[in-house]
Enzyme design. Structure first.
Site, PDB file in Angstrom:
ATOM      1  N   LYS A 274       2.864  -5.573  -1.199  1.00  0.00           N
ATOM      2  CA  LYS A 274       3.936  -4.744  -1.771  1.00  0.00           C
ATOM      3  C   LYS A 274       5.212  -4.868  -0.936  1.00  0.00           C
ATOM      4  O   LYS A 274       5.202  -4.606   0.267  1.00  0.00           O
ATOM      5  CB  LYS A 274       3.481  -3.280  -1.819  1.00  0.00           C
ATOM      6  CG  LYS A 274       4.591  -2.284  -2.209  1.00  0.00           C
ATOM      7  CD  LYS A 274       4.087  -0.841  -2.244  1.00  0.00           C
ATOM      8  CE  LYS A 274       5.214   0.151  -2.479  1.00  0.00           C
ATOM      9  NZ  LYS A 274       4.767   1.568  -2.470  1.00  0.00           N
ATOM     10  N   LYS A 286      12.723  11.106  -4.055  1.00  0.00           N
ATOM     11  CA  LYS A 286      11.943  11.700  -2.972  1.00  0.00           C
ATOM     12  C   LYS A 286      12.735  12.812  -2.287  1.00  0.00           C
ATOM     13  O   LYS A 286      13.953  12.903  -2.435  1.00  0.00           O
ATOM     14  CB  LYS A 286      11.597  10.612  -1.941  1.00  0.00           C
ATOM     15  CG  LYS A 286      10.545   9.634  -2.415  1.00  0.00           C
ATOM     16  CD  LYS A 286      10.149   8.685  -1.294  1.00  0.00           C
ATOM     17  CE  LYS A 286       9.074   7.717  -1.745  1.00  0.00           C
ATOM     18  NZ  LYS A 286       7.783   8.368  -2.052  1.00  0.00           N
ATOM     19  N   ASP A 356       8.383   6.981  -9.006  1.00  0.00           N
ATOM     20  CA  ASP A 356       7.976   6.838  -7.601  1.00  0.00           C
ATOM     21  C   ASP A 356       6.631   6.096  -7.476  1.00  0.00           C
ATOM     22  O   ASP A 356       6.139   5.874  -6.381  1.00  0.00           O
ATOM     23  CB  ASP A 356       7.905   8.216  -6.934  1.00  0.00           C
ATOM     24  CG  ASP A 356       8.055   8.139  -5.428  1.00  0.00           C
ATOM     25  OD1 ASP A 356       8.335   7.039  -4.907  1.00  0.00           O
ATOM     26  OD2 ASP A 356       7.879   9.183  -4.761  1.00  0.00           O
ATOM     27  N   GLU A 358       6.338   3.055  -8.059  1.00  0.00           N
ATOM     28  CA  GLU A 358       6.874   1.692  -8.180  1.00  0.00           C
ATOM     29  C   GLU A 358       5.964   0.636  -7.565  1.00  0.00           C
ATOM     30  O   GLU A 358       5.935  -0.508  -8.029  1.00  0.00           O
ATOM     31  CB  GLU A 358       8.276   1.641  -7.545  1.00  0.00           C
ATOM     32  CG  GLU A 358       8.360   1.479  -6.019  1.00  0.00           C
ATOM     33  CD  GLU A 358       7.640   2.550  -5.219  1.00  0.00           C
ATOM     34  OE1 GLU A 358       7.523   3.683  -5.723  1.00  0.00           O
ATOM     35  OE2 GLU A 358       7.191   2.258  -4.093  1.00  0.00           O
ATOM     36  N   ARG A 360       2.596   0.231  -7.481  1.00  0.00           N
ATOM     37  CA  ARG A 360       1.543  -0.303  -8.359  1.00  0.00           C
ATOM     38  C   ARG A 360       2.139  -1.128  -9.493  1.00  0.00           C
ATOM     39  O   ARG A 360       1.478  -2.014 -10.036  1.00  0.00           O
ATOM     40  CB  ARG A 360       0.654   0.843  -8.868  1.00  0.00           C
ATOM     41  CG  ARG A 360       1.339   1.810  -9.778  1.00  0.00           C
ATOM     42  CD  ARG A 360       0.599   3.130  -9.867  1.00  0.00           C
ATOM     43  NE  ARG A 360       0.595   3.849  -8.592  1.00  0.00           N
ATOM     44  CZ  ARG A 360       0.049   5.053  -8.403  1.00  0.00           C
ATOM     45  NH1 ARG A 360      -0.538   5.669  -9.408  1.00  0.00           N
ATOM     46  NH2 ARG A 360       0.076   5.635  -7.215  1.00  0.00           N
TER      47      ARG A 360
HETATM   48  N1  BES Z   1       5.714   4.300  -0.853  1.00  0.00           N
HETATM   49  C1  BES Z   1       5.087   5.456  -1.376  1.00  0.00           C
HETATM   50  C2  BES Z   1       3.823   5.830  -0.604  1.00  0.00           C
HETATM   51  C3  BES Z   1       4.014   6.214   0.831  1.00  0.00           C
HETATM   52  C4  BES Z   1       4.077   7.540   1.194  1.00  0.00           C
HETATM   53  C5  BES Z   1       4.064   5.260   1.815  1.00  0.00           C
HETATM   54  C6  BES Z   1       4.244   7.885   2.510  1.00  0.00           C
HETATM   55  C7  BES Z   1       4.221   5.594   3.144  1.00  0.00           C
HETATM   56  C8  BES Z   1       4.317   6.908   3.496  1.00  0.00           C
HETATM   57  C9  BES Z   1       4.709   5.247  -2.846  1.00  0.00           C
HETATM   58  O1  BES Z   1       5.546   4.416  -3.560  1.00  0.00           O
HETATM   59  C10 BES Z   1       4.775   6.566  -3.500  1.00  0.00           C
HETATM   60  O2  BES Z   1       5.850   7.085  -3.639  1.00  0.00           O
HETATM   61  N2  BES Z   1       3.627   7.080  -3.901  1.00  0.00           N
HETATM   62  C11 BES Z   1       3.564   8.338  -4.555  1.00  0.00           C
HETATM   63  C12 BES Z   1       2.683   8.178  -5.763  1.00  0.00           C
HETATM   64  C13 BES Z   1       2.686   9.370  -6.645  1.00  0.00           C
HETATM   65  C14 BES Z   1       4.037   9.553  -7.319  1.00  0.00           C
HETATM   66  C15 BES Z   1       1.583   9.215  -7.685  1.00  0.00           C
HETATM   67  C16 BES Z   1       2.981   9.353  -3.591  1.00  0.00           C
HETATM   68  O3  BES Z   1       2.098   9.002  -2.811  1.00  0.00           O
HETATM   69  O4  BES Z   1       3.442  10.484  -3.599  1.00  0.00           O
HETATM   70 ZN    ZN Z   2       6.544   3.011  -2.481  1.00  0.00          ZN
HETATM   71 MN    MN Z   3       7.188   5.428  -4.397  1.00  0.00          MN
END
Ligand code: BES
Ligand code: ZN
Ligand code: MN
Length: 508
Positions: A274, A286, A356, A358, A360
């Site tokens: 990724k 965020k 968010d 993105e 996957r």
């Molecule tokens: N890049 C984030 C995940 C992440 C969180 C990486 C903290 C490193 C530290 C990912 O793209 C994300 O935003 N995931 C969301 C998914 C949710 C919207 C289903 C998450 O984990 O909140």
């Molecule tokens: Zn991310």
């Molecule tokens: Mn994200």
């Protein structure tokens, strides 16, 4: 565009990482510092690697090395004590309660010692000798990796000269296997440190195309085929996921493809990483707090690029292809929206529930592309879910796989590499939540078990006949605390050593 002229051009190039020289040595030589071990319980411990040359240097100065022991450094691997001899500092590091010299204990101990030496301010360049009585290739490799990985520093983006670090590292030993261990450690440690550097670079200086160009420069002198698809090529080939995620940014997305195909390779391993160079969350913006570390969201891409080069440098006999889908997730009039329906490379349609998610989405495109190559195994690595961090914390990564054999292969590789993974299931319940009302799949389900749903989603894009593993490194890719062992603050390079170890297992 941002990043093209920043101070002087030499402040931002692919040769940023400078690791100290490392070599096998037979004696103290001109060392300024020496790291030795202390093993056993605090009440009953003994020195490890205190050579007769070192003992006589101490005796001449009227100092006993056993003073290190009286400071109570024993069983614990993160303990450290110091002793000054004329012109030579001796650093004693804990090696564990038993005397078996487990590679990961050695790696950590070497890291603790080197970090202690380099933490002293205002010193001149250090010539460090590490003497931990490592003998096997695996032991010497671990010591050398610990020392090199602990020497990493992010060179600040400033005109100020860099603080003096380690000039050279010597590993005390003599055998041929020691030479081999050091040679391997040089390769793996460089890969980890280059990936750390890319991940630490600020997102204004490292957009999708910048990372692609960093990769190109880094791989120039390796036996690896390199290809980048730009936004037009992505459009033509049908990468609707990568294009959607990148559509909100002024800096268009890319897909990097690497191919290392040595003669005699029987197995084909494909890596997918990724590469979100900045994850703002898009329209599902965020919070200020969680935006802080989102430049680290390309750590998976950095890992597969760096690991592929290390695999080639090690001369492993396994065909390795790597895909790094690179995009910046931003907000603008052209950004993708929650409820958009996207078309992935293999024709699958996905309802974008939450922008968010993105990671996957870009991985779906890259996994579908990887799948079309019909490799023996596909491994993806991604800072994918906060849910995985909630489950496993910041030092253990999640592992989800097509079957237990694939999972066990990864766990074996991780064990030799000294990285911690814990298997999570892809449950029937997670799979049941995949269908969407308006498209084939939805990108997000309910809040609970978010790492499992993400695994089920990704698995859709990989053929059942292909072994597949998904590594969720959201927690351990970034160290928000202070340095420990051989792990620096900020970008850690998590997963790279495991990918290299996996390729080693699959090599003929
Ligand atoms: N890049 C984030 C995940 C992440 C969180 C990486 C903290 C490193 C530290 C990912 O793209 C994300 O935003 N995931 C969301 C998914 C949710 C919207 C289903 C998450 O984990 O909140
Ligand atoms: Zn991310
Ligand atoms: Mn994200």
């Amino acid at each position: 565009m941002a990043g093209q002229s920043f101070f002087d051009s030499d402040h931002f190039d692919s040769g940023r990482v400078v690791l100290p020289e490392i070599e096998l040595v037979r004696g103290l030589g001109k060392a300024t510092d020496v790291v030795i071990g202390i093993a056993g319980s605090p009440e009953n411990s003994s020195l490890v690697g205190a050579s007769s040359e070192l003992k006589s240097r101490a005796a001449k100065a009227g100092i006993s090395l056993n003073q290190l022991i009286s400071e109570g450094v024993g069983g614990k691997v993160d303990q450290v004590a110091e002793l000054d001899l004329p012109g030579l500092r001796v650093v004693g590091v804990g090696l564990g309660a038993d005397l078996d010299l487990d590679p990961e204990d050695l790696r950590r101990a070497a890291g603790v010692g080197v970090r202690r030496i380099l933490s002293r301010q205002g010193t001149t360049k250090r010539r460090i000798l590490v003497s931990l009585d490592a003998n096997t290739t695996a032991q010497v490799r671990a010591v050398a990796e610990g020392a090199l990985l602990a020497s990493y520093r992010f060179r600040k983006l400033t005109r100020e000269p860099a603080a003096p670090g380690a000039e050279s590292i010597g590993i005390l030993g003599s055998s041929r296997s020691c030479q081999q261990g050091i040679a391997a450690a040089r390769i793996t440690s460089r890969a980890v440190c280059v990936a750390r550097d890319w991940t630490n670079l600020p997102p204004n200086l490292l957009g999708p195309n910048d990372l692609a160009e960093q990769a190109r420069g880094y791989l120039k002198d390796a036996k690896i085929e390199f290809e980048v698809l730009d936004e037009r090529a992505l459009e033509k080939a049908g990468f609707g996921g990568i294009l959607a995620v990148g559509s909100g940014s002024a800096r268009p997305p890319r897909l990097v493809r690497l191919d290392y195909r040595p003669r005699g390779a029987k197995k084909h391993l494909t890596l997918v990483g990724k590469g979100i160079t900045y994850d703002s969350g898009g329209y599902n913006l965020k919070t200020a707090e969680s935006l802080k570390t989102m430049k680290c969201d390309m750590a998976g891409a950095a890992a597969v690029i760096a690991a592929t080069r290390a695999i080639a440098d090690l001369g492993l006999t396994v065909h390795v292809t790597a895909y790094a889908p690179l995009a910046e997730s931003m907000i603008s009039g052209s950004a993708y929206r929650p409820s958009d329906v996207l078309r992935i490379f293999d024709g699958t349609t996905v309802e974008n529930i939450d922008s968010d998610c993105e990671g996957r989405i870009v991985l779906a495109d890259a996994l579908a592309r990887a799948n079309a190559d019909h490799p023996d195994m596909i491994v993806d690595i991604a800072t994918l879910t906060g849910a995985c961090m909630v489950a496993l914390g910041t030092q253990v990564a999640g592992l989800l796989a097509s079957d237990d054999e694939a999972a066990d292969r990864l766990l074996d590789a991780a064990e030799t590499a000294g990285e911690e993974f814990w298997q999570l299931p892809i449950t029937a319940h997670a799979r049941k939540q995949l269908p969407s009302e308006v498209a084939d799949l939805r990108s997000k389900a309910d809040r609970y078990g978010g790492a499992l749903f993400a695994g089920a989603f990704l698995q859709h894009f990989v053929d059942e006949k292909i072994a597949w593993a998904h590594l969720d490194i959201a927690g351990p890719a970034w160290n928000a605390g202070t340095a420990h062992d051989y792990v620096p603050a900020q970008a850690t390079g998590m997963g790279i050593r495991t990918l290299i170890a996996l390729a080693t297992l699959m090599s003929d």
